[in-house]
Design a protein around this motif. Sequence first.
Motif, PDB file in Angstrom:
ATOM      1  N   LYS A 198       0.848  -1.198   0.000  1.00 15.53           N
ATOM      2  CA  LYS A 198       0.000   0.000   0.000  1.00 15.53           C
ATOM      3  C   LYS A 198       0.881   1.244   0.000  1.00 15.53           C
ATOM      4  CE  LYS A 198      -3.929  -0.386   2.315  1.00 15.53           C
ATOM      5  NZ  LYS A 198      -4.844  -0.480   3.491  1.00 15.53           N
ATOM      6  N   ASP A 199       0.590   2.144  -0.917  1.00 20.62           N
ATOM      7  CA  ASP A 199       1.405   3.355  -1.002  1.00 20.62           C
ATOM      8  C   ASP A 199       0.650   4.407  -1.813  1.00 20.62           C
ATOM      9  OD1 ASP A 199       3.339   5.282  -1.188  1.00 20.62           O
ATOM     10  OD2 ASP A 199       4.578   4.192  -2.647  1.00 20.62           O
ATOM     11  N   ASN A 200      -0.117   5.229  -1.115  1.00 23.64           N
ATOM     12  CA  ASN A 200      -0.904   6.251  -1.810  1.00 23.64           C
ATOM     13  C   ASN A 200      -0.257   7.627  -1.753  1.00 23.64           C
ATOM     14  OD1 ASN A 200      -2.800   4.523  -2.703  1.00 23.64           O
ATOM     15  ND2 ASN A 200      -4.400   5.104  -1.278  1.00 23.64           N
ATOM     16  N   THR A 201       1.052   7.673  -1.900  1.00 30.61           N
ATOM     17  CA  THR A 201       1.724   8.971  -1.879  1.00 30.61           C
ATOM     18  C   THR A 201       1.812   9.511  -3.302  1.00 30.61           C
ATOM     19  OG1 THR A 201       3.794   7.735  -1.890  1.00 30.61           O
ATOM     20  CG2 THR A 201       3.030   8.548   0.237  1.00 30.61           C
ATOM     21  N   GLY A 202       0.829  10.301  -3.643  1.00 27.71           N
ATOM     22  CA  GLY A 202       0.831  10.949  -4.962  1.00 27.71           C
ATOM     23  C   GLY A 202       0.397  10.015  -6.071  1.00 27.71           C
ATOM     24  N   TYR A 203       0.646  10.424  -7.302  1.00 26.51           N
ATOM     25  CA  TYR A 203       0.238   9.621  -8.461  1.00 26.51           C
ATOM     26  C   TYR A 203       1.034   8.327  -8.505  1.00 26.51           C
ATOM     27  CZ  TYR A 203      -1.391  14.254  -9.826  1.00 26.51           C
ATOM     28  OH  TYR A 203      -1.978  15.475  -9.840  1.00 26.51           O
ATOM     29  N   ASP A 204       0.388   7.263  -8.975  1.00 24.25           N
ATOM     30  CA  ASP A 204       1.054   5.957  -9.063  1.00 24.25           C
ATOM     31  C   ASP A 204       1.794   5.881 -10.406  1.00 24.25           C
ATOM     32  OD1 ASP A 204       1.877   3.379  -8.815  1.00 24.25           O
ATOM     33  OD2 ASP A 204      -0.123   2.497  -8.632  1.00 24.25           O
ATOM     34  N   LEU A 205       3.020   6.413 -10.421  1.00 22.49           N
ATOM     35  CA  LEU A 205       3.738   6.570 -11.700  1.00 22.49           C
ATOM     36  C   LEU A 205       4.050   5.257 -12.402  1.00 22.49           C
ATOM     37  CD1 LEU A 205       6.150   9.487 -10.766  1.00 22.49           C
ATOM     38  CD2 LEU A 205       4.022   9.613 -12.071  1.00 22.49           C
ATOM     39  N   LYS A 206       4.252   4.193 -11.607  1.00 23.19           N
ATOM     40  CA  LYS A 206       4.609   2.916 -12.269  1.00 23.19           C
ATOM     41  C   LYS A 206       3.528   2.481 -13.251  1.00 23.19           C
ATOM     42  CE  LYS A 206       2.618  -0.385  -8.990  1.00 23.19           C
ATOM     43  NZ  LYS A 206       2.147   0.472  -7.889  1.00 23.19           N
ATOM     44  N   GLN A 207       2.257   2.851 -12.955  1.00 19.65           N
ATOM     45  CA  GLN A 207       1.158   2.426 -13.839  1.00 19.65           C
ATOM     46  C   GLN A 207       1.331   2.968 -15.257  1.00 19.65           C
ATOM     47  OE1 GLN A 207      -0.831   0.126 -13.085  1.00 19.65           O
ATOM     48  NE2 GLN A 207      -0.898   0.086 -10.860  1.00 19.65           N
TER      49      GLN A 207
END
Length: 475
Positions: A198-207
């Motif tokens: 779980k890691d909701n720090t900002g936009y999920d760039l890996k996606q």
Amino acid sequence: LTRERYSVRRLPFSVVSEDDLAALERIVPGGVITDPEELEAPNVDWLRTVRGSSKVLLRPRTSQEVAHILRYCHERNLAVSPQGGNTGMVGGSTPVFDEIIVSTALMNQIVSFHNVSGVLVCQAGCVLEELSRYVEERGFVMPLDLGAKGSCHIGGNVATNAGGLRFLRYGSLRGTVLGLEVVLAEGTILNCLTSLRKDNTGYDLKQLFIGSEGTLGVITAVSILCPPKPSAVNVAFLGCPGFAEVLQTFCTCRGMLGEILSAFEFMDAECVKLVGRHLRLACPVQESPFYVLIETSGSGAGHDAEKLSGFLEQVLGSGLVTDGTLAADQRRAKMLWALRERITEALSRDGYVYKYDLSLPLDRLYDLVSDLRARLGLHAKHVVGYGHLGDGNLHLNVTAEAFSPSLLGTLEPYVYEWVARQRGSVSAEHGLGFKKKDVLGYSKPPEALQLMQQLKALLDPKGILNPYKTLPTRT
Ligand code: FAD
Ligand code: MLT
Ligand code: ZN
């Protein structure tokens, strides 16, 4: 061949010079390949339908080397085509003209594996089957599996967001990939290689990079969540009298096997004939118009066997299934899986393959195959349907003696318009690569296409990363 068939023009990138070769040799000592014989295979795709004319292939070993390569190529305006196992189905992994091939073949190190969480961190060039073996020895499995496992790289899997045979159970790589390390077009290393669930720090760039097919960055390392290895695995191969019965079998299966169901694949009679003819694999059940392969994976052998036999009794008793076989051991299970996994190989031995990978509503999934069979008549050698039925994913393939513009004209845009009317997807799991880039508009609105173009321009302003791929040609 590729140039004429697809009428594509080379963009004004620089041409690799002797000075470039010397500079690249300093960046990847011993990893600059220019021998024409060695360049033959990486210039041609797995299906042998597109061919590039690259004169240089690079084999970096580290992310730093990839970063140096891209920094240099960006500065010199040299185009690059990232390549993993070169098993892609849409001509994305081979150069179109003289792009430099950046291969992940030597980036094959496992970085870490955590035997409580099941998180595997590895370089992008690890071969999927080798990763499977590694984690299985430790009581886990890879969350994805596909027929190309012996050659495809995990970086290529992530770059294409490959679906495959375990999707039904473990879902998309968009859920199981926890982190990525990516080298951006101008050479920056973006380290998002977290192992956190779980890691909701900002936009999920890996996606952004999952499924970006080498057009936004080069994936150099992957962090992926591996589920525990199921202790009881069963495989059943069944014959069904019609497609309606295949769907009913699926419903019954979900109802009765719910939590242990791990694959539900289907294929039509033509597929089984072709694996018989070209690969000498015998059909293990009575000849039927359709076949399904069902796999269950659970933790209690007795419990699973009991459930499975209840299900088989039900479908055989009600006439949904006319004949079936259960694998009694691992060897037999592999044999049954081969009938499904090796259809691709059998088709490629049958002639030129027109390949469509579609998402469709389940109740219309096979209609297009029957429709085309009637429409094409003797113009095609075979029209077949198979795929990941449990995920609503049809593989529609047409074979012919050789490529023919008139057959292509009968197939396209007919197939794409048919799919768009059903609000389906013109690429369920293979991506768009080179061959499908101009049909993206059948599945996405103009606003989405525009935003994609803007993202590409932001991340790769000179367009050096896998040009001519994924996004439609701008006219
Ligand atoms: P490649 O073919 O080398 O490359 C594919 C794309 O990814 C290209 O656009 C390339 O530029 C890009 N790329 C590769 N590596 C990187 C990287 N490190 N960074 C950035 N971009 C990169 N696909 C499915 O989805 N499901 C299936 O069930 C399935 N079964 C298959 C069965 C067979 C027999 C075959 C031949 C193919 C199958 N495929 C399937 C298609 C193919 O195997 C997958 O698309 C696979 O994920 C490609 O991996 P690869 O390493 O071969 O990538
Ligand atoms: C499969 O499911 O077998 C693969 O996606 C390859 C193919 O479509 O032939
Ligand atoms: Zn598939």
